[in-house]
Design a protein around this motif. Sequence first.
Motif, PDB file in Angstrom:
ATOM      1  N   VAL A 110       0.886  -1.178   0.000  1.00 51.27           N
ATOM      2  CA  VAL A 110       0.000   0.000   0.000  1.00 51.27           C
ATOM      3  C   VAL A 110       0.918   1.220   0.000  1.00 51.27           C
ATOM      4  N   GLU A 111       1.168   1.726  -1.180  1.00 50.38           N
ATOM      5  CA  GLU A 111       2.167   2.780  -1.354  1.00 50.38           C
ATOM      6  C   GLU A 111       1.666   4.142  -0.904  1.00 50.38           C
ATOM      7  N   SER A 112       0.394   4.406  -1.112  1.00 49.59           N
ATOM      8  CA  SER A 112      -0.208   5.693  -0.753  1.00 49.59           C
ATOM      9  C   SER A 112      -1.719   5.510  -0.694  1.00 49.59           C
ATOM     10  N   PRO A 113      -2.468   6.535  -0.301  1.00 56.28           N
ATOM     11  CA  PRO A 113      -3.934   6.405  -0.297  1.00 56.28           C
ATOM     12  C   PRO A 113      -4.534   6.176  -1.678  1.00 56.28           C
ATOM     13  N   THR A 114      -3.760   6.405  -2.729  1.00 57.64           N
ATOM     14  CA  THR A 114      -4.302   6.279  -4.083  1.00 57.64           C
ATOM     15  C   THR A 114      -3.574   5.253  -4.940  1.00 57.64           C
ATOM     16  N   ARG A 115      -2.601   4.536  -4.376  1.00 57.17           N
ATOM     17  CA  ARG A 115      -1.857   3.558  -5.195  1.00 57.17           C
ATOM     18  C   ARG A 115      -1.480   2.334  -4.381  1.00 57.17           C
ATOM     19  N   VAL A 116      -1.735   1.148  -4.970  1.00 54.97           N
ATOM     20  CA  VAL A 116      -1.367  -0.137  -4.368  1.00 54.97           C
ATOM     21  C   VAL A 116      -0.648  -0.959  -5.437  1.00 54.97           C
ATOM     22  N   LYS A 117       0.523  -1.481  -5.088  1.00 54.43           N
ATOM     23  CA  LYS A 117       1.300  -2.280  -6.019  1.00 54.43           C
ATOM     24  C   LYS A 117       1.403  -3.730  -5.534  1.00 54.43           C
ATOM     25  N   VAL A 118       1.467  -4.653  -6.490  1.00 53.89           N
ATOM     26  CA  VAL A 118       1.652  -6.072  -6.180  1.00 53.89           C
ATOM     27  C   VAL A 118       2.863  -6.570  -6.959  1.00 53.89           C
ATOM     28  N   PHE A 119       3.800  -7.194  -6.252  1.00 54.83           N
ATOM     29  CA  PHE A 119       4.998  -7.688  -6.930  1.00 54.83           C
ATOM     30  C   PHE A 119       5.396  -9.050  -6.385  1.00 54.83           C
ATOM     31  N   SER A 120       6.251  -9.732  -7.151  1.00 52.35           N
ATOM     32  CA  SER A 120       6.673 -11.089  -6.815  1.00 52.35           C
ATOM     33  C   SER A 120       7.977 -11.072  -6.037  1.00 52.35           C
ATOM     34  N   GLN A 121       8.434 -12.261  -5.675  1.00 51.82           N
ATOM     35  CA  GLN A 121       9.757 -12.397  -5.072  1.00 51.82           C
ATOM     36  C   GLN A 121      10.821 -12.119  -6.129  1.00 51.82           C
ATOM     37  N   THR A 122      12.046 -11.888  -5.691  1.00 51.45           N
ATOM     38  CA  THR A 122      13.126 -11.629  -6.633  1.00 51.45           C
ATOM     39  C   THR A 122      13.441 -12.895  -7.430  1.00 51.45           C
ATOM     40  N   ASN A 123      13.804 -12.703  -8.704  1.00 53.65           N
ATOM     41  CA  ASN A 123      14.186 -13.829  -9.548  1.00 53.65           C
ATOM     42  C   ASN A 123      15.708 -13.998  -9.566  1.00 53.65           C
ATOM     43  N   ALA A 124      16.211 -14.809 -10.486  1.00 55.27           N
ATOM     44  CA  ALA A 124      17.654 -15.089 -10.547  1.00 55.27           C
ATOM     45  C   ALA A 124      18.466 -13.836 -10.842  1.00 55.27           C
ATOM     46  N   ASP A 125      17.825 -12.823 -11.451  1.00 54.11           N
ATOM     47  CA  ASP A 125      18.509 -11.564 -11.764  1.00 54.11           C
ATOM     48  C   ASP A 125      18.335 -10.531 -10.658  1.00 54.11           C
ATOM     49  N   GLU A 126      17.818 -10.967  -9.484  1.00 49.88           N
ATOM     50  CA  GLU A 126      17.560 -10.075  -8.352  1.00 49.88           C
ATOM     51  C   GLU A 126      16.596  -8.944  -8.719  1.00 49.88           C
ATOM     52  N   GLU A 127      15.635  -9.269  -9.581  1.00 50.65           N
ATOM     53  CA  GLU A 127      14.603  -8.315  -9.951  1.00 50.65           C
ATOM     54  C   GLU A 127      13.230  -8.897  -9.636  1.00 50.65           C
ATOM     55  N   ARG A 128      12.222  -8.028  -9.536  1.00 54.05           N
ATOM     56  CA  ARG A 128      10.871  -8.463  -9.207  1.00 54.05           C
ATOM     57  C   ARG A 128       9.943  -8.239 -10.394  1.00 54.05           C
TER      58      ARG A 128
END
Length: 235
Positions: A67-85
Motif C-alpha cells: 500500500v504505497e499511498s492512499p491512491t496507489r497499491v502495487k503487487v509484486f513477486s519475489q526476486t528472480n535469478a537476476d535479483e529483480e521483481r
Amino acid sequence: MLKEFAQYLVKLGTTDVFTVNKQQYSNQPLHLLKKPTPSTIGVRSLSGLVDYIQSEFDGSIPLMIHVESPTRVKVFSQTNADEERDHVIVADAMIPEFRFDQFYDTEAFNIKLQSCFVKNEDRDIMLKVVGSIKEEGVQEVGDDGISQAVTARTGVATVGNVKVPNPVELAPRRTFVEVDQPESDFVFRMRSGPKCALFEADGGAWELEAMENIADYLESSLEDQVKASRIHIIS
C-alpha cells in the motif's frame, strides 16, 4: 590461408580471463541476459486487484502487496535469478478533483461539496451557509482569524449574521471507494466575490488512516491467501 583466417575469427569470439596483479580481466565485454518480465496490469479499484489475485490467472505464486499511498497499491513477486521483481499489477484510485488552498466561487464550491465530499453534519452546515450568502460578498467585520461572520438569508426577506464553524470536520473522497473516507479538520475561509476555500489542517494524518483502511480491506478480502502465506501486505 583461408583456414588460418577462420581460426582467427573463432578466436576473436572466445572470452579469455587473465590475472594481473591478483585481479582478473576479460578480453571481451560481458552482457547480462535477463529473464523477460511481463508488463504490469493496471486497474482503477481495489476490487479489481483482489479479483485478479483470487483468480490465480498467472498461477499461484507468493506475492507482496504494497500500500504505497492512499491512491496507489502495487503487487509484486519475489526476486528472480537476476535479483529483480515482477511488478504484477498496480491499482490507482479514481478520485474527483478538488483543489485545497484555492478559492472557488460559491456556485462551484457548492457543487464540489456535494460531489467530492461524503455527507456529514459539517458538510451540510457549510452547504446551508454557502447556499445563502448574499451576492454583495462576505462581511469582513468580526473576523477574528478563526471564525467569520457571514451575511446570509435567514428568511424570505430578512438577513442575519451566521457564524461559520472552524475548523470543520469533513471527509473528502480522496482514496479508493471500497474503503471509508477518513475525516479530518479543515479551515474554511471566505472572501469577497463571494468565494470560498478549504485549507487542510491535520498535517497529513488522514493519509496514514486511509492506508490502514486499505490494508484492512485487503486482509479481509484475501483472508485465505494471507493465512496460507501466499499473500503478504505492507503499508
